[in-house]
Structures are given as C-alpha cells and as structure tokens.
Design a protein around this motif. Structure first.
Motif, PDB file in Angstrom:
ATOM      1  N   ALA A 193      36.260  -1.442 -23.163  1.00  0.00           N
ATOM      2  CA  ALA A 193      36.206  -0.016 -23.470  1.00  0.00           C
ATOM      3  C   ALA A 193      36.696   0.184 -24.894  1.00  0.00           C
ATOM      4  CB  ALA A 193      37.070   0.770 -22.490  1.00  0.00           C
ATOM      5  N   TRP A 194      35.832   0.743 -25.760  1.00  0.00           N
ATOM      6  CA  TRP A 194      36.132   0.941 -27.171  1.00  0.00           C
ATOM      7  C   TRP A 194      36.350   2.426 -27.474  1.00  0.00           C
ATOM      8  CZ3 TRP A 194      36.602  -2.565 -31.209  1.00  0.00           C
ATOM      9  CH2 TRP A 194      36.264  -3.901 -30.917  1.00  0.00           C
ATOM     10  N   THR A 195      37.220   2.705 -28.432  1.00  0.00           N
ATOM     11  CA  THR A 195      37.437   4.066 -28.933  1.00  0.00           C
ATOM     12  C   THR A 195      37.353   4.038 -30.449  1.00  0.00           C
ATOM     13  OG1 THR A 195      38.903   4.583 -27.073  1.00  0.00           O
ATOM     14  CG2 THR A 195      38.974   6.055 -28.981  1.00  0.00           C
ATOM     15  N   SER A 196      36.502   4.875 -31.023  1.00  0.00           N
ATOM     16  CA  SER A 196      36.324   4.910 -32.474  1.00  0.00           C
ATOM     17  C   SER A 196      37.376   5.806 -33.115  1.00  0.00           C
ATOM     18  CB  SER A 196      34.923   5.431 -32.814  1.00  0.00           C
ATOM     19  OG  SER A 196      34.875   6.843 -32.690  1.00  0.00           O
ATOM     20  N   PRO A 197      37.545   5.743 -34.429  1.00  0.00           N
ATOM     21  CA  PRO A 197      38.519   6.622 -35.090  1.00  0.00           C
ATOM     22  C   PRO A 197      38.249   8.103 -34.866  1.00  0.00           C
ATOM     23  CG  PRO A 197      37.897   4.827 -36.564  1.00  0.00           C
ATOM     24  CD  PRO A 197      36.989   4.744 -35.369  1.00  0.00           C
ATOM     25  N   HIS A 198      36.976   8.472 -34.656  1.00  0.00           N
ATOM     26  CA  HIS A 198      36.645   9.873 -34.417  1.00  0.00           C
ATOM     27  C   HIS A 198      36.658  10.231 -32.940  1.00  0.00           C
ATOM     28  CE1 HIS A 198      35.354  11.450 -38.435  1.00  0.00           C
ATOM     29  NE2 HIS A 198      35.367  10.167 -38.707  1.00  0.00           N
ATOM     30  N   GLY A 199      37.138   9.328 -32.088  1.00  0.00           N
ATOM     31  CA  GLY A 199      37.320   9.642 -30.675  1.00  0.00           C
ATOM     32  C   GLY A 199      36.105   9.437 -29.795  1.00  0.00           C
ATOM     33  N   HIS A 200      35.085   8.738 -30.277  1.00  0.00           N
ATOM     34  CA  HIS A 200      33.947   8.408 -29.419  1.00  0.00           C
ATOM     35  C   HIS A 200      34.301   7.185 -28.577  1.00  0.00           C
ATOM     36  CE1 HIS A 200      30.790  11.075 -31.208  1.00  0.00           C
ATOM     37  NE2 HIS A 200      31.680  11.094 -32.188  1.00  0.00           N
ATOM     38  N   HIS A 201      33.762   7.153 -27.353  1.00  0.00           N
ATOM     39  CA  HIS A 201      34.098   6.093 -26.413  1.00  0.00           C
ATOM     40  C   HIS A 201      32.835   5.327 -26.017  1.00  0.00           C
ATOM     41  CE1 HIS A 201      38.235   7.595 -25.737  1.00  0.00           C
ATOM     42  NE2 HIS A 201      37.685   8.783 -25.927  1.00  0.00           N
ATOM     43  N   TYR A 202      32.980   3.997 -25.954  1.00  0.00           N
ATOM     44  CA  TYR A 202      31.858   3.124 -25.628  1.00  0.00           C
ATOM     45  C   TYR A 202      32.320   2.060 -24.640  1.00  0.00           C
ATOM     46  CZ  TYR A 202      30.366   5.219 -30.032  1.00  0.00           C
ATOM     47  OH  TYR A 202      30.082   6.107 -31.042  1.00  0.00           O
ATOM     48  N   LEU A 203      31.439   1.714 -23.713  1.00  0.00           N
ATOM     49  CA  LEU A 203      31.704   0.636 -22.774  1.00  0.00           C
ATOM     50  C   LEU A 203      30.732  -0.489 -23.060  1.00  0.00           C
ATOM     51  CD1 LEU A 203      33.434  -0.163 -20.292  1.00  0.00           C
ATOM     52  CD2 LEU A 203      31.513   0.593 -18.865  1.00  0.00           C
ATOM     53  N   ARG A 204      31.259  -1.666 -23.343  1.00  0.00           N
ATOM     54  CA  ARG A 204      30.432  -2.815 -23.700  1.00  0.00           C
ATOM     55  C   ARG A 204      30.631  -3.912 -22.654  1.00  0.00           C
ATOM     56  NH1 ARG A 204      27.848  -5.544 -28.099  1.00  0.00           N
ATOM     57  NH2 ARG A 204      27.041  -7.430 -27.107  1.00  0.00           N
ATOM     58  N   ASP A 205      29.518  -4.403 -22.072  1.00  0.00           N
ATOM     59  CA  ASP A 205      29.573  -5.540 -21.163  1.00  0.00           C
ATOM     60  C   ASP A 205      28.356  -6.419 -21.413  1.00  0.00           C
ATOM     61  OD1 ASP A 205      27.412  -4.273 -19.959  1.00  0.00           O
ATOM     62  OD2 ASP A 205      28.553  -3.533 -18.246  1.00  0.00           O
ATOM     63  N   HIS A 206      28.073  -7.372 -20.494  1.00  0.00           N
ATOM     64  CA  HIS A 206      26.992  -8.326 -20.729  1.00  0.00           C
ATOM     65  C   HIS A 206      25.616  -7.669 -20.711  1.00  0.00           C
ATOM     66  CE1 HIS A 206      26.934  -8.038 -16.346  1.00  0.00           C
ATOM     67  NE2 HIS A 206      25.715  -8.517 -16.389  1.00  0.00           N
ATOM     68  N   THR A 207      25.531  -6.429 -20.200  1.00  0.00           N
ATOM     69  CA  THR A 207      24.232  -5.731 -20.168  1.00  0.00           C
ATOM     70  C   THR A 207      23.977  -4.915 -21.419  1.00  0.00           C
ATOM     71  OG1 THR A 207      25.127  -3.774 -19.045  1.00  0.00           O
ATOM     72  CG2 THR A 207      24.383  -5.592 -17.650  1.00  0.00           C
ATOM     73  N   GLY A 208      25.008  -4.745 -22.262  1.00  0.00           N
ATOM     74  CA  GLY A 208      24.816  -3.941 -23.467  1.00  0.00           C
ATOM     75  C   GLY A 208      25.921  -2.922 -23.635  1.00  0.00           C
ATOM     76  N   THR A 209      25.607  -1.830 -24.339  1.00  0.00           N
ATOM     77  CA  THR A 209      26.587  -0.806 -24.690  1.00  0.00           C
ATOM     78  C   THR A 209      26.149   0.539 -24.127  1.00  0.00           C
ATOM     79  OG1 THR A 209      27.053  -1.980 -26.767  1.00  0.00           O
ATOM     80  CG2 THR A 209      27.826   0.283 -26.601  1.00  0.00           C
ATOM     81  N   ARG A 210      27.108   1.276 -23.619  1.00  0.00           N
ATOM     82  CA  ARG A 210      26.853   2.636 -23.126  1.00  0.00           C
ATOM     83  C   ARG A 210      27.925   3.562 -23.698  1.00  0.00           C
ATOM     84  NH1 ARG A 210      26.846  -0.601 -18.796  1.00  0.00           N
ATOM     85  NH2 ARG A 210      28.781   0.219 -17.927  1.00  0.00           N
ATOM     86  N   GLU A 211      27.458   4.729 -24.199  1.00  0.00           N
ATOM     87  CA  GLU A 211      28.437   5.709 -24.661  1.00  0.00           C
ATOM     88  C   GLU A 211      29.065   6.401 -23.474  1.00  0.00           C
ATOM     89  OE1 GLU A 211      28.983   9.222 -28.023  1.00  0.00           O
ATOM     90  OE2 GLU A 211      27.001   8.355 -27.660  1.00  0.00           O
ATOM     91  N   GLN A 212      30.343   6.579 -23.506  1.00  0.00           N
ATOM     92  CA  GLN A 212      31.108   7.182 -22.407  1.00  0.00           C
ATOM     93  C   GLN A 212      31.540   8.587 -22.775  1.00  0.00           C
ATOM     94  OE1 GLN A 212      30.102   4.629 -20.314  1.00  0.00           O
ATOM     95  NE2 GLN A 212      32.041   4.977 -19.274  1.00  0.00           N
ATOM     96  N   PRO A 213      31.609   9.493 -21.791  1.00  0.00           N
ATOM     97  CA  PRO A 213      32.082  10.855 -22.102  1.00  0.00           C
ATOM     98  C   PRO A 213      33.550  10.829 -22.501  1.00  0.00           C
ATOM     99  CG  PRO A 213      31.878  10.512 -19.733  1.00  0.00           C
ATOM    100  CD  PRO A 213      31.268   9.317 -20.386  1.00  0.00           C
ATOM    101  N   ARG A 214      33.905  11.789 -23.320  1.00  0.00           N
ATOM    102  CA  ARG A 214      35.307  11.879 -23.736  1.00  0.00           C
ATOM    103  C   ARG A 214      36.151  12.320 -22.559  1.00  0.00           C
ATOM    104  NH1 ARG A 214      35.845  13.805 -29.956  1.00  0.00           N
ATOM    105  NH2 ARG A 214      33.917  12.903 -30.748  1.00  0.00           N
ATOM    106  N   PRO A 215      37.353  11.732 -22.418  1.00  0.00           N
ATOM    107  CA  PRO A 215      38.223  12.116 -21.286  1.00  0.00           C
ATOM    108  C   PRO A 215      38.684  13.564 -21.399  1.00  0.00           C
ATOM    109  CG  PRO A 215      39.291  10.479 -22.710  1.00  0.00           C
ATOM    110  CD  PRO A 215      37.927  10.720 -23.267  1.00  0.00           C
TER     111      PRO A 215
END
Length: 443
Positions: free
Chosen positions: A421-443
């Motif tokens: 689970a990644w968080t960018s400096p601007h607060g965007h969230h991404y989930l990365r696994d063996h299938t690729g990357t998906r953007e996640q909603p902000r908590p």
C-alpha cells in the motif's frame, strides 16, 4: 454502460448514428488529450529547479536526493525530477510514461509552438503532435532545427506519415545539426554518430526484438561479410530458412561467438581464441504432478527479462543448443519468513524477495526485480524486530524509486506477502501486487 443510439421510429441503431457518435467521441477524446498536455506543462511549471529544498540543508546536496532533470530538447526548462512520478501515478501510468508526457508538453510549448497551437485549436490531434515531439527530442535538434521542423510539419501534421517526418528531421539535422554537435564544435571535439540500440520485444510469446544503429563503414563492411558468410554456412548445414532469417541467426551466433561458423580456423585455436560468451536467462516454468506421478510442464514459460511469454518448445531449443549449461534452482516457499542477521540479506533471502515481487513494487513500474535494489520498508534497526532484514520488511525497488521513497516523501507498507500500500506526497493511495496497481480511495 454505453448509451445505445436508436432510430426514433424503428428502435434500431443506424449506421449513420454510430458514425456520428464515433466522430463526436473522437473529437472529445482529442480535446481531452490536448488539455492533458497543457496540464502536464503547467505541472512542470509548478516544479522548477528552484522548488528543490537544498537550502534546508545549508546548500549541501544529500546523495540520492532530488535534482533537476532535462526531459525535453535544448531550450526547454528543467524540472524537479520527483514531481514526475506523482503525476504519472495519478494518471495510472509508469514514471517513464509520465516523463515522456511532460517532456512532450514542454517540447511542443517551447520548441514547436505552431504545432502546440494547432493541437489546442483542434487542427492536429495530440497523439500526432506528440509523435513529432518525440522525434525532435530523440534527434537532439538545436532550437533552430526544431523551429524548422515546426514550420515544415505543422501545416501537414494531421496527415503526415512517419517516413515523411523522418525525412524532414533528417533535412533539419543536415541544415542545422544537433545540440550535441553544436556543443562539440564549440569545444572542438568531433561528434560521433555511431550507436547500436536493441529494443525489447513488444509481441507476446517470443516476439522478435528490433536492432538498429550506425557503424563505422569498415565495421559495417566486416559485419556484412560475416553475416553473409554465416547465412551461407547455415544453408550448407541444411537450414531451409529464408536468407533474412539466416542472417539474423548468424548475428546471434556472432554474439555468442559460436565456433560452428569458424570453418577456416583450427578448432583448438578457436576454442582458446574466442571463448563462448555467457548469456544468462531466467525462465520460470509452471509444473504439476500428474496422476501417474509424472511431472507435466505448462506449454508457456515466463522469461524474466521483459516479462516475456515464451513457448516451452523455445526453452527446449535453447537448452539443447551446444555449450548450453542449464541450472535448476530449488523451489522457494514465498510465504516463509526468512531473516538475515545483519543489514545485508542472505542470498537465499534475496532470491525469495526477487521471486515474490518479480518487478519493482512502485505503482505501475515494471522494471525486473533482478535489476532492482532491496529496500528495507522500515529503516533497518537491529533492535526492532519489525525493522529487521527479513521477508516482511524487504521489497524490490529500482534505483530511481528507491531514491524517491527515501528522499521524495512517498510512503509504503506491506499488507500481505507481495502486496504493498503506497501513499504519495499529495495523499493519493495505491495498492500494488502481482496483478498490477490499483488506485485506492482516500481514507
């Protein structure tokens, strides 16, 4: 969900309606792509070299920290490099693709202004303008040469082909040279145009790779002679392949220094004079045990380099080639937690993390894990079990994204083996696994 276009009387969709809708959607997409180029240029404006925070460290640049990078032709502004992955990830593209997008926007706005205006008036589709920008950046044209291309191409950009574009750029190079050439002339150092480039395969299941380059005339003559001799030798050995295919095979034999082509040389002398070059390919084969206890391999295998799918028959042919050494690695349990005592991971732990991650685990990055560095997700602390050198605290990151994580304000954590689970400096969230990357909603 797509809206169906139906005839008002019969309820049937008409061909004219479909064509009109397709044209409308294409125009809307072109307009959106033009606006995206403008946003990319503005994003670069917001992150000039002056935005770097070296002053906070009293002018001392920390090794690996952010610096300014040129991403377009000479005369375009430089950009603070860590802004690129932020925009790229938000647009669901790799850092490389994001760098190309911003570079094209700057190239068009600063060095191809006529084409830039034509994109925003709708006269030229953005994708065609980007193709021209990519060509002028790659050619390293001087600003004068770029203006010449802009003047010659813009009136016909909506219908120009690649071959004609190449001719215009070649004429610009002949007339005005490159920025590299100009710099070399100023320093009285000659410009050497020689290069060799091998593009990775783009087609699945063992597609071919493109080779191109420029050689010294003497080297080109010698290579042509060697390929002709190699192709003829393969034919004498019974090959039924066409001439072009045999020439390509002969080039591969030259790269491997195969002794089979050295007919006029004593074999013993050749063996010592031209040792075979070692080529290492990491191939992953899926296997299962049948009801009879036999091992059955899947017909497809994965080649780590380029994540290319190859056929099992191709792997068999590679393994049966003369002088080939095949090493079978033991099967690794990717779910087992392995720990190393110090900062450096053991070979066994390193292999496990590489096999688990397969690529750099940054959002949308696809650089092979074997070419990456192993990052401690939590900085290594021998007194903290959660910050140890072990399977749950290591991940594969390419050099740039390792620097970005360390100095660029990105954060990530492992939520499951191989899932991040990644968080960018601007607060965007991404989930990365063996299938690729998906953007996640902000908590």
């Amino acid at each position: 969900m797509f809206d169906m276009l139906a005839d008002a009387d019969t309820g049937a969709t008409t061909a004219a309606d479909v064509l009109a809708s397709a044209v409308s959607e294409r125009q809307a997409a072109d307009a959106a792509e033009a606006r995206l180029l403008e946003r990319a240029a503005v994003w670069a404006d917001l992150h000039p070299p002056e935005s770097l925070h070296h002053a906070a460290t009293f002018g001392v640049v920390v090794p690996g920290s952010e610096h300014e990078v040129p991403i377009a032709g000479h005369g375009c502004p430089l950009v603070a490099e860590f802004c690129i992955p932020e925009l790229a990830a938000a647009l669901a593209m790799s850092t490389t693709a994001g760098k190309r997008l911003i570079g094209h926007a700057l190239e068009l706005r600063h060095r191809l202004p006529r084409l830039w205006d034509a994109v925003h008036t709708g006269a030229v589709p953005a994708w065609r303008a980007r193709r021209v920008a990519e060509a002028t950046i790659h050619a390293d044209l001087t600003p004068t040469g770029a203006r010449y291309v802009d003047q010659m191409v813009t009136p016909y950009a909506s219908r120009i082909g690649i071959a004609q574009l190449d001719r215009i750029i070649a004429e610009a190079l002949h007339r005005y040279g490159t920025h590299t050439t100009a710099t070399a002339q100023e320093s009285e150092a000659p410009h050497d145009p020689r290069y060799v480039q091998i593009d990775p395969p783009v087609e699945p299941y063992g597609g071919t790779a493109l080779l191109r380059g420029e050689l010294d005339p003497a080297d080109a003559h010698d290579l042509e002679t060697a390929l002709a001799a190699g192709a003829a030798a393969l034919k004498d050995l019974g090959s039924q392949a066409p001439l072009d295919v045999r020439r390509a095979m002969a080039l591969g034999d030259l790269a491997r220094h195969q002794n089979s082509l050295d007919y006029d040389t004593d074999p013993d002398e050749t063996e010592h004079a031209r040792p075979a070059r070692q080529v290492v390919l990491h191939v992953h084969l899926a296997a299962a045990v049948t009801g009879q206890g036999d091992i059955e391999f899947d017909r497809l295998a994965t080649l780590e380099t380029g994540q290319l799918q190859v056929l099992l028959d191709q792997v068999r042919s590679w393994c049966t080639t003369t002088h080939t050494t095949v090493t079978v690695q033991p099967v690794l349990d990717l779910a087992t937690r392995i720990r190393s005592a110090g900062y450096q991971p053991s070979t066994f732990l390193r292999d496990q993390v590489i096999e688990r991650d397969r690529t750099c685990v940054f959002p949308w990055c696809s650089r092979p894990a074997r070419a990456c560095q192993l990052d401690h997700i939590k900085p290594h602390d021998p007194d903290d079990p959660d910050a140890a050198t072990e399977s749950g605290n290591l991940a594969c990151l390419c050099t740039f994204h390792h620097r970005l994580k360390t100095h660029g304000g990105w954060r990530y954590r492992m939520t499951a083996p191989g899932e991040y689970a990644w968080t960018s400096p601007h607060g965007h969230h991404y989930l990365r696994d063996h299938t690729g990357t998906r953007e996640q909603p902000r908590p």
